[in-house]
Motif scaffolding. Structure first.
Motif, PDB file in Angstrom:
ATOM      1  N   MET A  38       3.855   2.152  70.549  1.00 49.62           N
ATOM      2  CA  MET A  38       3.151   3.414  70.341  1.00 49.62           C
ATOM      3  C   MET A  38       3.865   4.527  71.118  1.00 49.62           C
ATOM      4  SD  MET A  38       0.513   4.741  68.800  1.00 49.62           S
ATOM      5  CE  MET A  38      -0.550   6.186  68.864  1.00 49.62           C
ATOM      6  N   LEU A  39       4.267   5.564  70.397  1.00 47.75           N
ATOM      7  CA  LEU A  39       4.985   6.656  71.025  1.00 47.75           C
ATOM      8  C   LEU A  39       4.028   7.726  71.533  1.00 47.75           C
ATOM      9  CD1 LEU A  39       7.920   7.184  68.482  1.00 47.75           C
ATOM     10  CD2 LEU A  39       7.911   5.772  70.546  1.00 47.75           C
ATOM     11  N   SER A  40       4.432   8.390  72.610  1.00 46.90           N
ATOM     12  CA  SER A  40       3.722   9.566  73.109  1.00 46.90           C
ATOM     13  C   SER A  40       4.538  10.789  72.722  1.00 46.90           C
ATOM     14  CB  SER A  40       3.566   9.496  74.631  1.00 46.90           C
ATOM     15  OG  SER A  40       2.783   8.375  75.018  1.00 46.90           O
ATOM     16  N   TYR A  41       3.870  11.792  72.158  1.00 51.33           N
ATOM     17  CA  TYR A  41       4.571  12.954  71.617  1.00 51.33           C
ATOM     18  C   TYR A  41       4.389  14.183  72.505  1.00 51.33           C
ATOM     19  CZ  TYR A  41       4.942  10.220  67.315  1.00 51.33           C
ATOM     20  OH  TYR A  41       5.220   9.238  66.391  1.00 51.33           O
TER      21      TYR A  41
ATOM     22  N   ILE B 257       9.387  18.598  68.269  1.00 53.62           N
ATOM     23  CA  ILE B 257       8.496  17.546  68.742  1.00 53.62           C
ATOM     24  C   ILE B 257       9.350  16.318  69.029  1.00 53.62           C
ATOM     25  CG2 ILE B 257       6.574  16.029  68.127  1.00 53.62           C
ATOM     26  CD1 ILE B 257       5.666  18.282  66.181  1.00 53.62           C
ATOM     27  N   LEU B 258       9.189  15.759  70.209  1.00 54.84           N
ATOM     28  CA  LEU B 258       9.869  14.519  70.559  1.00 54.84           C
ATOM     29  C   LEU B 258       8.835  13.462  70.906  1.00 54.84           C
ATOM     30  CD1 LEU B 258      11.986  16.925  71.605  1.00 54.84           C
ATOM     31  CD2 LEU B 258      13.264  14.917  72.326  1.00 54.84           C
ATOM     32  N   GLY B 259       9.090  12.245  70.455  1.00 52.89           N
ATOM     33  CA  GLY B 259       8.226  11.125  70.777  1.00 52.89           C
ATOM     34  C   GLY B 259       8.984  10.099  71.596  1.00 52.89           C
ATOM     35  N   PHE B 260       8.336   9.533  72.635  1.00 50.98           N
ATOM     36  CA  PHE B 260       8.988   8.583  73.544  1.00 50.98           C
ATOM     37  C   PHE B 260       8.129   7.340  73.703  1.00 50.98           C
ATOM     38  CE2 PHE B 260       9.813  12.961  75.086  1.00 50.98           C
ATOM     39  CZ  PHE B 260      11.168  13.036  74.804  1.00 50.98           C
TER      40      PHE B 260
ATOM     41  N   GLN C  88      16.283   1.955  67.790  1.00 54.94           N
ATOM     42  CA  GLN C  88      15.147   1.100  68.112  1.00 54.94           C
ATOM     43  C   GLN C  88      13.826   1.861  68.112  1.00 54.94           C
ATOM     44  OE1 GLN C  88      15.668  -2.131  68.254  1.00 54.94           O
ATOM     45  NE2 GLN C  88      17.862  -1.744  67.994  1.00 54.94           N
ATOM     46  N   SER C  89      13.865   3.136  67.694  1.00 51.14           N
ATOM     47  CA  SER C  89      12.671   3.997  67.619  1.00 51.14           C
ATOM     48  C   SER C  89      11.973   4.142  68.968  1.00 51.14           C
ATOM     49  CB  SER C  89      11.681   3.453  66.565  1.00 51.14           C
ATOM     50  OG  SER C  89      12.266   3.469  65.278  1.00 51.14           O
ATOM     51  N   ARG C  90      12.776   4.128  70.041  1.00 54.20           N
ATOM     52  CA  ARG C  90      12.225   4.446  71.356  1.00 54.20           C
ATOM     53  C   ARG C  90      12.103   5.957  71.538  1.00 54.20           C
ATOM     54  NH1 ARG C  90      15.758   0.001  72.915  1.00 54.20           N
ATOM     55  NH2 ARG C  90      17.414   1.477  73.498  1.00 54.20           N
ATOM     56  N   MET C  91      12.759   6.714  70.626  1.00 57.37           N
ATOM     57  CA  MET C  91      12.713   8.166  70.638  1.00 57.37           C
ATOM     58  C   MET C  91      12.821   8.666  69.209  1.00 57.37           C
ATOM     59  SD  MET C  91      14.531  11.212  70.252  1.00 57.37           S
ATOM     60  CE  MET C  91      16.115  10.458  69.946  1.00 57.37           C
ATOM     61  N   VAL C  92      12.017   9.669  68.863  1.00 62.70           N
ATOM     62  CA  VAL C  92      12.145  10.352  67.579  1.00 62.70           C
ATOM     63  C   VAL C  92      12.077  11.855  67.847  1.00 62.70           C
ATOM     64  CG1 VAL C  92      11.174   8.490  66.174  1.00 62.70           C
ATOM     65  CG2 VAL C  92       9.654  10.239  67.136  1.00 62.70           C
ATOM     66  N   LEU C  93      12.654  12.652  66.939  1.00 61.55           N
ATOM     67  CA  LEU C  93      12.582  14.097  67.115  1.00 61.55           C
ATOM     68  C   LEU C  93      12.473  14.797  65.770  1.00 61.55           C
ATOM     69  CD1 LEU C  93      16.013  15.731  68.014  1.00 61.55           C
ATOM     70  CD2 LEU C  93      15.823  13.473  66.996  1.00 61.55           C
TER      71      LEU C  93
ATOM     72  N   SER D 141       8.271   5.525  76.508  1.00 57.98           N
ATOM     73  CA  SER D 141       7.978   5.329  77.929  1.00 57.98           C
ATOM     74  C   SER D 141       8.335   6.580  78.708  1.00 57.98           C
ATOM     75  CB  SER D 141       8.778   4.139  78.486  1.00 57.98           C
ATOM     76  OG  SER D 141      10.166   4.438  78.504  1.00 57.98           O
ATOM     77  N   GLY D 142       7.856   6.655  79.933  1.00 57.02           N
ATOM     78  CA  GLY D 142       8.195   7.771  80.804  1.00 57.02           C
ATOM     79  C   GLY D 142       9.668   7.789  81.146  1.00 57.02           C
ATOM     80  N   GLN D 143      10.268   6.619  81.272  1.00 58.58           N
ATOM     81  CA  GLN D 143      11.688   6.535  81.600  1.00 58.58           C
ATOM     82  C   GLN D 143      12.539   7.124  80.475  1.00 58.58           C
ATOM     83  OE1 GLN D 143      13.055   2.535  82.319  1.00 58.58           O
ATOM     84  NE2 GLN D 143      15.079   3.193  83.016  1.00 58.58           N
ATOM     85  N   THR D 144      12.196   6.773  79.230  1.00 57.16           N
ATOM     86  CA  THR D 144      12.921   7.333  78.086  1.00 57.16           C
ATOM     87  C   THR D 144      12.743   8.835  78.031  1.00 57.16           C
ATOM     88  OG1 THR D 144      12.543   5.280  76.841  1.00 57.16           O
ATOM     89  CG2 THR D 144      13.210   7.217  75.587  1.00 57.16           C
ATOM     90  N   ARG D 145      11.529   9.294  78.260  1.00 57.64           N
ATOM     91  CA  ARG D 145      11.249  10.728  78.239  1.00 57.64           C
ATOM     92  C   ARG D 145      12.073  11.468  79.288  1.00 57.64           C
ATOM     93  NH1 ARG D 145       5.615  13.344  80.439  1.00 57.64           N
ATOM     94  NH2 ARG D 145       6.447  15.450  80.733  1.00 57.64           N
ATOM     95  N   SER D 146      12.131  10.951  80.508  1.00 62.90           N
ATOM     96  CA  SER D 146      12.864  11.597  81.588  1.00 62.90           C
ATOM     97  C   SER D 146      14.341  11.738  81.236  1.00 62.90           C
ATOM     98  CB  SER D 146      12.699  10.791  82.875  1.00 62.90           C
ATOM     99  OG  SER D 146      13.450  11.364  83.922  1.00 62.90           O
ATOM    100  N   LYS D 147      14.906  10.711  80.658  1.00 65.37           N
ATOM    101  CA  LYS D 147      16.328  10.724  80.292  1.00 65.37           C
ATOM    102  C   LYS D 147      16.623  11.813  79.256  1.00 65.37           C
ATOM    103  CE  LYS D 147      17.458   7.206  77.829  1.00 65.37           C
ATOM    104  NZ  LYS D 147      17.808   5.823  77.457  1.00 65.37           N
TER     105      LYS D 147
END
Length: 319
Positions: free
Chosen positions: A1-4, A176-179, A64-69, A181-187
């Protein structure tokens, strides 16, 4: 589940965004930017600081869909704009409206404050305030054309025209970006803030394309977006970015989709050769089934990898 999260890009000067058609790319500039171009700009920025290993890490996040934009889309003040859904039954109805037909065809975006009204217009044939919608986009941006002179070797100087897009103080673009995890978002946020200094689009050496990034805004603060992106099931989905199903996915959804195609090609950044051209779904394409898409390597044979991210970000549309 991604957080946007939502990010606004406030440009400090002109930005040149090359057109889709690939013809006379310097003489025209788009108002918005495709998500795959924005992803490529982020990869180029990553290569400057972390080399090929960092780029591969970003590409793996996308695959791997750890990030979408999303595409870079218009916003003005607190008003956000969404791509107009490409619905054939609505287009057929609009064709019969001789008074407003041309204005509906010109309309590319719908203010999010009018999104519910537009859905009712589409599915329930309720009236839609077209004039108010048109006024919301008036003066959002303006073309900024300048004359330059090309000087090559001993040849005579040759003048040419270069067009950019400029934005009034109250206008900007958002994504809009979806992550996962917090680690992916920070990067990715670090990379986005670094890209703001380098700029996006053409003629960055002239200082064009630089921007400031707003603080991340959780999508829970935007009801329409949060409901549509977090939906697990919906009667219809629209794409908020430039995407393309895999061949297998396309075979299964083609008969139930209504999509607009855009040409994706162009030269590799800093190189004298072109990427392979593909045609992808434009933002606003409509599908009845979710798809995964892919990240493609479009480098010519024997060249270093050139990635084009064509993974979708899908907004559920409810009748």
């Amino acid at each position: 589940m991604l957080s946007y999260y939502l990010y606004k890009l406030h440009f400090s000067g002109p930005v040149h965004i090359g057109p889709d058609h690939g013809q006379s790319p310097l003489e025209s500039s788009m108002t918005t930017m495709h998500s795959d171009s924005f992803f490529s700009a982020l990869c180029v920025e990553a290569a400057r600081y972390g080399g090929s290993e960092m780029v591969e890490n970003l590409v793996d996040d996308a695959r791997q869909s750890r990030m979408v934009l999303s595409d870079l889309l218009p916003c003005r003040g607190e008003e956000l704009f969404l791509p107009k859904p490409n619905l054939p039954f609505v287009q057929a109805r609009v064709e019969a409206d001789s008074e407003n037909r041309k204005e509906f065809k010109k309309m590319r975006f719908v203010p999010i404050s009018m999104w519910t009204d537009y859905c009712k217009f589409c599915f329930e044939e309720k009236p839609f305030p077209l004039k108010k919608c048109k006024e919301a986009m008036q003066g959002f941006s303006y073309p900024d054309q300048r004359q330059r002179v090309a000087v090559e070797g001993s040849e005579d100087p040759e003048p040419y025209f270069l067009q950019a897009t400029s934005f009034p103080p109250d206008s900007s673009l958002y994504c809009i970006l979806g992550f996962d995890s917090g680690q992916t978002r920070s990067k990715w946020e670090q990379l986005l803030n670094s890209l703001a200094w380098s700029g996006i689009g053409g003629k960055r050496s002239s200082g064009w394309g630089k921007f400031e990034v707003s603080s991340p805004d959780p999508l829970e603060n935007h009801q329409v977006l949060h409901a549509g992106l977090s939906a697990k099931d919906a009667p219809m989905w629209i794409t908020l970015n430039t995407s393309l199903p895999t061949d297998e996915e396309l075979r299964s959804i083609a008969q139930q989709s209504s999509y607009l195609l855009c040409r994706r090609g162009g030269f590799v950044d800093g190189e004298a050769y072109k990427k392979r051209t593909v045609y992808a779904f434009s933002a606003g394409s409509c599908v009845h089934t979710r798809f995964e898409g892919d990240v493609l390597d479009l480098a010519p044979k024997g060249r270093r990898a050139v990635y084009r991210m064509l993974k979708p970000i899908l907004l559920g549309v409810f009748k």
